[in-house]
Design an enzyme around this catalytic site. Structure first.
Site, mmCIF file in Angstrom:
data_model
loop_
_atom_site.group_PDB
_atom_site.id
_atom_site.type_symbol
_atom_site.label_atom_id
_atom_site.label_comp_id
_atom_site.label_asym_id
_atom_site.label_seq_id
_atom_site.Cartn_x
_atom_site.Cartn_y
_atom_site.Cartn_z
ATOM 1 N N ARG A 79 -40.691 -46.187 -33.491
ATOM 2 C CA ARG A 79 -38.917 -45.802 -33.800
ATOM 3 C C ARG A 79 -39.362 -44.047 -34.246
ATOM 4 N NH1 ARG A 79 -37.125 -45.130 -38.782
ATOM 5 N NH2 ARG A 79 -39.279 -47.177 -39.904
ATOM 6 N N GLU A 135 -41.561 -39.353 -44.611
ATOM 7 C CA GLU A 135 -42.383 -38.220 -43.606
ATOM 8 C C GLU A 135 -41.123 -36.965 -44.624
ATOM 9 O OE1 GLU A 135 -42.064 -39.703 -39.954
ATOM 10 O OE2 GLU A 135 -40.832 -38.126 -39.265
ATOM 11 N N LEU A 189 -44.810 -46.383 -49.769
ATOM 12 C CA LEU A 189 -44.198 -45.275 -48.682
ATOM 13 C C LEU A 189 -44.239 -44.313 -49.872
ATOM 14 C CD1 LEU A 189 -43.412 -44.617 -45.397
ATOM 15 C CD2 LEU A 189 -41.297 -45.375 -46.925
ATOM 16 N N ASP A 219 -37.806 -63.640 -41.859
ATOM 17 C CA ASP A 219 -37.525 -64.772 -41.997
ATOM 18 C C ASP A 219 -36.498 -65.194 -41.044
ATOM 19 O OD1 ASP A 219 -38.334 -65.724 -44.025
ATOM 20 O OD2 ASP A 219 -37.030 -65.153 -45.485
ATOM 21 N N ARG A 257 -44.735 -40.922 -35.550
ATOM 22 C CA ARG A 257 -45.468 -41.558 -36.123
ATOM 23 C C ARG A 257 -46.193 -41.720 -35.110
ATOM 24 N NH1 ARG A 257 -40.902 -44.272 -39.977
ATOM 25 N NH2 ARG A 257 -40.352 -42.638 -40.705
ATOM 26 N N LEU A 266 -32.783 -45.696 -40.814
ATOM 27 C CA LEU A 266 -31.393 -46.864 -41.819
ATOM 28 C C LEU A 266 -29.868 -45.872 -40.086
ATOM 29 C CD1 LEU A 266 -31.836 -45.070 -44.532
ATOM 30 C CD2 LEU A 266 -31.784 -47.311 -44.197
#
Lengths: 571, 231
Positions: free
Chosen positions: A381, A238, A235, A204, A269, A387
């Site tokens: 990332r 990891e 999910l 959004d 990743r 976080l």
């Protein structure tokens, strides 16, 4: 929420708009941990964390912002603990830390750093609830189930002076005027068919920014998480591999040893997702369709699984019919995170090119978290850095807003005459249209197109065709209609408005991906398999107006330390 | 699959009614939420909340064949062929399956859901032993979905006075946290004929909790602390 807390503590009047109750935001689903070099279990420091993040970003991350984030990591994580966040503990009472992909000791050595501070495998839940609780304590004012629709800018200097928003319960549309508008609107993972993301992750803030004339940075970079549950997309952290789990192909081979001899299953990743996709393409996938791989953790102690990974066990049993204590979990790379977003600097200020200044500050406008591109994640990332990104830059932006507001004159700027006009037109169209395209049909086609044309590996002809397809879908999105015309909690209207935002995100992604003729981080092109620092070490900027692209240089100079020079990236 | 859904839009309906849907499921539809998304595709006026679709955000709590639960973690295979869905009982209905949760959150806020520690924070983390941390398990995982409180007859009767299982579970979460220093005040805050003591251990809360938490046990522990401090 971290920014709101900072503002509430400074006694500023703060209104938090959220289209869901605050603890239902997608941060709640984060599992494995938050990065901080606390060195509770292994030697560690912010320099090593910074190196890993720069390398993880495939040298597209801005090194000043990365240094800023890594230097403040310990401070913000310790603060979360002081707020009451229920981290797991070591025997000595300190915060429990586990290894995570791409986080190493001593500038990329084969030894992993235990850097991920965890609350079992519910770290995001623990963090989001703690931040909400602190805001309750400070009496922050929440506007729950209010959906922001469009940005209002001062035509004089482009400053942001507020937003329009829909109160979902009543259908009322309001203008909220503010000296500072901060976006923490999250990602847009729902542009893909298979996604770990929640229904509400519809970009959004991204769509609003694009419609208001702001550029979007590095939107071609989408992280495919190696371990989404096959078929369901949910999910699997990891952290499972951090605790000792590993991936196997149909022959039972631990194939990551071939692709990343040092870090193996704990490589970055993008590396693991490509390896998995290659295994599947070369016929070594599992199951009757040879289309997934297996995540094995049955060699771990059952009590460790139940203690450290209880949420994962719950998910695997519910969504894969597999109890990981005995059975491997079927997994497949699944879209997870948007590295790009609204261009910002480490103060949270939104920045745009203006004349020779590539990072000119937009007065009154801030963005943090997944909707922003600061850019600490660059082209890929590292797990647990998201976080951290939220908390560091949430706090930093809060501090900056306080400073900026103090220097502003007391009355608000006058609203422009046409404030709210765009929103009114969008809503009026939906109210008036009695026929046209069904929202769900356009949405499904959009998600299927992105999945087919802009995946883990990208092919030139797919990308070109993808751009054409998304353009056609964007046109159809302009002709949507809804049958439900009710004022009260009209979720059909909300979904139609969300579709507009998804379309902007998808367009930015596919156009930026088609144009970048190299492979870097999450962008892996079959026709340009190598990274090309000479021509492409630069950030993409996509503008909705004219569907055009511009570029700006990467900040290679950190704040206080030496730059990390680009190297070949192996794990 | 047949689903009967409670429908009510105050904008146009005089009163609520049940509407039946025949849902064609695809092979990939495993959870009740998947079926609800199919209903929404057929009839865009059907309103319900949903977000994470994996049982951690707490949005899609509803009454499923008479029992509260989350649609996203309720397997279609575990349901009968005919499913009846109603909004969570006891809270005002805004529209269809969407209820007004103001009262529920008011009670949650009333227990002061945050750690209070009057000492100046140390430079590093406050220490807590793994055993002390273990005390928070089964408490902090609450997702505020309201399945429990809206299954509780005491909460139906006195939603304004009785904190309810969700709020009380959290009250104990902060009492149990070794970092919190306000146990006495927290107990004072519950010392009242209604706030805590309206729990009659009916245990509907335990029966419905989608996270397998046990509010009744936590309430018992608070009651025990209350008794202990009076003797």
């Amino acid at each position: 929420m971290r920014a709101a807390l900072e503002l509430a503590r400074a006694d500023l009047k703060v209104a938090v708009l959220s289209k869901v109750f605050p603890t239902r935001s997608h941060t709640v689903a984060a599992q494995g941990g938050i990065a901080a070099p606390l060195a509770n279990s292994t030697e560690d420091n912010w320099h090593w964390h910074m190196y890993d993040t720069v390398k993880g970003s495939d040298y597209l991350g801005d090194q000043d912002a990365i240094e800023y984030m890594c230097r403040r990591a310990n401070e913000v994580v310790v603060e979360l603990e002081h707020m009451g966040m229920p981290f797991d503990r070591l025997e000595n009472g300190k915060i429990y830390q586990r290894p995570f992909g791409g986080h190493t000791q001593n500038y990329g050595s084969a030894k992993m750093a235990m850097r991920s501070c965890a609350a079992a495998d519910r770290t995001g839940h623990a963090m989001l609830h703690t931040l909400y609780q602190q805001n309750v304590r400070m009496n922050t004012q929440f506007f729950v189930e209010w959906m922001a629709l469009d940005i209002i800018r001062d035509p004089q200097d482009g400053a942001v002076v507020g937003v329009t928003a829909l109160e979902m319960e009543t259908g009322e549309v309001c203008i909220l005027q503010a000296k500072a508008t901060l976006f923490a609107t999250g990602g847009s993972g729902r542009i893909y068919y298979a996604s770990t993301n929640a229904f509400i992750n519809t970009g959004d803030g991204i769509g609003m920014a694009a419609r208001a004339g702001f550029p979007l940075e590095d939107m071609e970079f989408w992280q495919f998480h190696p371990t989404g549950v096959y078929g369901a997309g949910v999910l699997i952290t990891e952290g499972v591999r951090g605790e000792g789990g590993f991936l196997v192909n149909k022959d039972g081979e631990r194939f990551m040893e071939r692709y990343a001899p040092n870090q193996k299953d704990l490589a970055s990743r993008d590396v693991v997702s490509r390896a998995m996709t290659t295994e599947i393409k070369e016929g070594r996938g599992c199951g009757p369709h040879a289309d997934h791989l297996l995540l094995k953790l049955s060699h771990l102690k059952p009590e460790d699984i139940m203690h450290r990974l209880p949420g994962i066990r719950e998910i695997a049993i519910k969504f894969a019919n597999a109890d990981p204590i005995r059975d491997p979990i079927p997994v497949v790379p699944t879209v997870h995170y948007q590295m790009g977003g609204i261009p910002t600097k480490y103060t949270g200020h939104v920045v745009v090119p203006e004349g020779n200044n590539m990072d000119s500050i937009v007065p009154g406008f801030y963005a943090v978290g997944e909707c922003s591109c600061v850019s600490v994640h660059g082209a890929n990332r590292l797990g647990t850095n998201s976080l951290l990104d939220l908390v560091v830059f949430g706090k930093a932006a809060g501090e900056q807003v306080i400073k900026d507001i103090k220097s502003l004159p007391s009355p608000h700027r006058a609203l422009p005459k046409d404030a709210g006009e765009l929103t009114r037109a969008r809503l009026a169209r939906l109210d008036a249209n009695g026929a046209g395209e069904r929202v769900v049909d356009v949405l499904t086609d959009l998600r299927r197109a992105m999945q087919a044309h802009c995946g883990v590996f990208r092919f030139p002809e797919d990308l070109v065709a993808g751009v054409a397809k998304i353009k056609e879908i964007a046109e159809r999105a302009g002709r949507t209609f809804i049958q439900d015309k009710s004022k009260v909690f009209n979720t059909a209207r909300v979904e139609a408005l969300e579709l507009d935002n998804l379309v902007e995100t998808a367009m930015a992604t596919i156009v930026s991906a088609e144009a970048r003729k190299e492979s870097r981080g999450a962008q892996a092109r079959a026709d340009f398999p190598e990274r090309d620092d000479k021509n492409w070490m630069k950030h993409t900027l996509w503008y909705k107006e004219g569907n055009r692209l511009a570029y700006k240089p990467v900040h290679l100079k950190p704040m206080t330390v030496e730059s990390f020079e680009p190297k070949v990236r192996t794990y | 699959m047949k689903i009967s859904i409670y429908r009510y839009d105050p904008d146009k309906d005089e009163k609520p009614y049940m509407k039946d849907y025949d849902v064609k499921l695809e092979h990939s539809d495993n959870m009740l939420l998947d079926a609800l998304v199919r209903v929404k595709d057929m009839d865009d006026s059907f309103a319900f909340r949903r977000s994470c679709r994996e049982g951690v955000c707490g949005s899609d709590a509803m009454n499923i064949n008479g029992k509260n639960g989350l649609a996203c973690v309720t397997k279609i295979a575990d349901l009968p062929e005919h499913v009846t869905l109603r909004p969570l009982p006891g809270l005002p209905v805004i529209r269809d399956l969407i209820v007004d949760m103001t009262q529920f959150f008011k009670q949650y806020h009333s227990i002061k859901p945050y750690v209070v520690n009057h000492e100046a924070p140390p430079e590093r983390e406050r220490l807590q032993s793994p055993q002390d941390r273990e005390e928070l398990n089964g408490l902090y995982e609450c997702i505020l979905c309201a399945c429990c409180s809206t299954a509780c007859p005491s909460f139906w009767w006195n939603p304004d006075k009785f904190v309810g299982p969700a709020g009380l579970l959290q009250a104990y979460r902060f009492i149990a946290d070794t970092r919190d220093q306000e146990t006495a005040q927290r107990l004072d805050n519950l010392e009242d004929p209604y706030r805590l003591f309206r729990c009659h251990t009916i245990m509907n809360c335990v029966d419905v909790c989608p996270k397998s938490l046990n509010p009744t046990k936590a309430i018992g522990k608070i009651k025990e602390l209350m008794v202990r401090r009076t003797v």
